[in-house]
Design a protein around this motif. Structure first.
Motif, PDB file in Angstrom:
ATOM      1  N   ILE A 167       0.747  -1.047   0.015  1.00  0.00           N
ATOM      2  CA  ILE A 167       0.022   0.051   0.005  1.00  0.00           C
ATOM      3  C   ILE A 167       0.856   1.084   0.062  1.00  0.00           C
ATOM      4  O   ILE A 167       0.193   2.324   0.023  1.00  0.00           O
ATOM      5  N   GLY A 168       2.042   0.988  -0.236  1.00  0.00           N
ATOM      6  CA  GLY A 168       2.868   2.342  -0.313  1.00  0.00           C
ATOM      7  C   GLY A 168       3.700   2.868   0.831  1.00  0.00           C
ATOM      8  O   GLY A 168       4.033   3.922   0.883  1.00  0.00           O
ATOM      9  N   CYS A 169       3.712   2.014   2.090  1.00  0.00           N
ATOM     10  CA  CYS A 169       4.613   2.505   3.164  1.00  0.00           C
ATOM     11  C   CYS A 169       5.996   2.536   2.796  1.00  0.00           C
ATOM     12  O   CYS A 169       6.541   1.893   1.966  1.00  0.00           O
ATOM     13  N   THR A 170       6.823   3.644   3.321  1.00  0.00           N
ATOM     14  CA  THR A 170       8.159   4.216   2.934  1.00  0.00           C
ATOM     15  C   THR A 170       9.193   3.628   4.123  1.00  0.00           C
ATOM     16  O   THR A 170       8.645   3.512   5.086  1.00  0.00           O
ATOM     17  N   ALA A 171      10.449   3.707   3.298  1.00  0.00           N
ATOM     18  CA  ALA A 171      11.427   3.183   4.381  1.00  0.00           C
ATOM     19  C   ALA A 171      11.612   4.144   5.681  1.00  0.00           C
ATOM     20  O   ALA A 171      12.401   3.801   6.783  1.00  0.00           O
ATOM     21  N   ASP A 172      11.108   5.278   5.559  1.00  0.00           N
ATOM     22  CA  ASP A 172      11.166   6.242   6.787  1.00  0.00           C
ATOM     23  C   ASP A 172      10.027   5.721   7.913  1.00  0.00           C
ATOM     24  O   ASP A 172       9.690   6.458   8.813  1.00  0.00           O
ATOM     25  N   GLU A 173       9.207   4.702   7.487  1.00  0.00           N
ATOM     26  CA  GLU A 173       8.347   4.229   8.398  1.00  0.00           C
ATOM     27  C   GLU A 173       8.372   2.803   8.800  1.00  0.00           C
ATOM     28  O   GLU A 173       7.539   2.014   8.423  1.00  0.00           O
TER      29      GLU A 173
END
Length: 309
Positions: free
Chosen positions: A29-35
């Motif tokens: 769903i698009g979670c990013t490496a800073d999450e």
């Protein structure tokens, strides 16, 4: 609740998930490496992305690929016609987050308890089936999330049922520019990745079902757009903290094709329900139609997450 089918309760469905399922969902769903708290199981704040329960009625207990059509037509709602699951799309979805999910269901028994709220005959366009689904710890009876969703059975109306109530609308504030906008670029592989969460409808993988339904080919899961928008709202307004979103809903207004760019516009309303602010949003295909309308969320607005690698 009245009318044919209303109040019918499905047998409880046992559901389960692993940490790996949770990590996969966040990636799709698009979670990013800073999450990393959504993407790395050893992060001290490792959490399930709040909308994950919407996948469980499809996935159930399975780790293997599911025959979508066979799974969908298992139980007949009494008092209404049998509808063809090969021609169904999402109508509208609301999810309320009542209790944070554990990162794995291991050690507990979870169930989806579903009941029909209404079956509405919309004439030639089709039939709407509205269902409430609670995710429940069967051992304690605690409800972790509640989803109210409608499925639209295309061209399966005119059976003499009730038309149903008018839908409540949540339009963006008139004459006000969005407070935040963000874009999501989909790819031809987007639905092929998202389906691995457990939503194996062939409509999102092979062109044939979509051609028969008049979509011209493969379309992306409505719930991909739904979950992707929820991620963007939480990231941009809620500091990526799952504790900062209480409700999320949208109407599936038009299909999205693989490769489309999704543009989400968000408005803060300033209207408070206790400690929660009402947010409105709309998702459009860039250069095209609105694909998610009636977008609404209840959030604690803290701004964008400051954590960086």
């Amino acid at each position: 609740m009245s009318g044919p089918g209303a109040g019918f309760e499905y047998p409880p469905t046992e559901v389960s998930w692993t940490k790996r399922d949770v990590l996969l969902f966040a990636n799709t769903i698009g979670c990013t490496a800073d999450e990393l708290h959504f993407l790395y199981e050893l992060d001290p704040k490792f959490s399930v992305f709040p909308t994950y329960p919407v996948i469980l009625p499809f996935k159930k207990n399975e780790q293997e690929v599911i025959d979508f059509y066979a799974a969908q037509k298992a139980i007949q709602i009494p008092g209404v016609p049998e509808f063809d699951a090969r021609r169904v799309v999402d109508g509208q979805r609301l999810i309320q987050f009542l209790k944070p999910l554990p990162t794995t269901s291991a050690g507990k028994k979870f169930e989806i308890r579903s009941k029909v709220l209404g079956v509405y005959d919309k004439g030639r366009p089709g039939t709407v089936v509205e269902i409430q689904q609670d995710l429940v710890d069967a051992g304690t009876g605690e409800v972790y999330s509640r989803a109210i969703g409608s499925s639209f059975y295309v061209a399966q109306g005119n059976w003499g049922g009730p038309k149903g109530p008018a839908t409540e609308n949540f339009p963006p504030p008139k004459g006000k520019k969005p407070d935040v906008e963000f874009e999501v670029q989909t790819k031809p592989e987007t639905p092929l990745l998202y389906r691995l969460n457990g939503d194996y409808n062939p409509l999102h993988a092979h062109p044939e079902p979509g051609k028969k339904m008049g979509f011209g080919g493969v379309i992306i899961h409505g719930l991909f757009s739904f979950n992707s928008a929820a991620h963007g709202l939480l990231q941009k307004l809620g500091g990526s903290d799952p504790a900062n979103i209480k409700e999320f809903q949208a109407r599936f207004a038009s299909p999205v094709r693989p490769g489309d760019k999704l543009v989400t516009s968000i408005w803060r309303t300033g209207e408070m329900k206790g400690e929660w602010e009402e947010i409105r949003f709309v998702v459009k295909v860039a250069g095209g139609k609105v694909c998610l309308s009636n977008g609404r969320a209840l959030m604690k607005v803290v701004g964008e997450s400051k954590s960086k690698l």
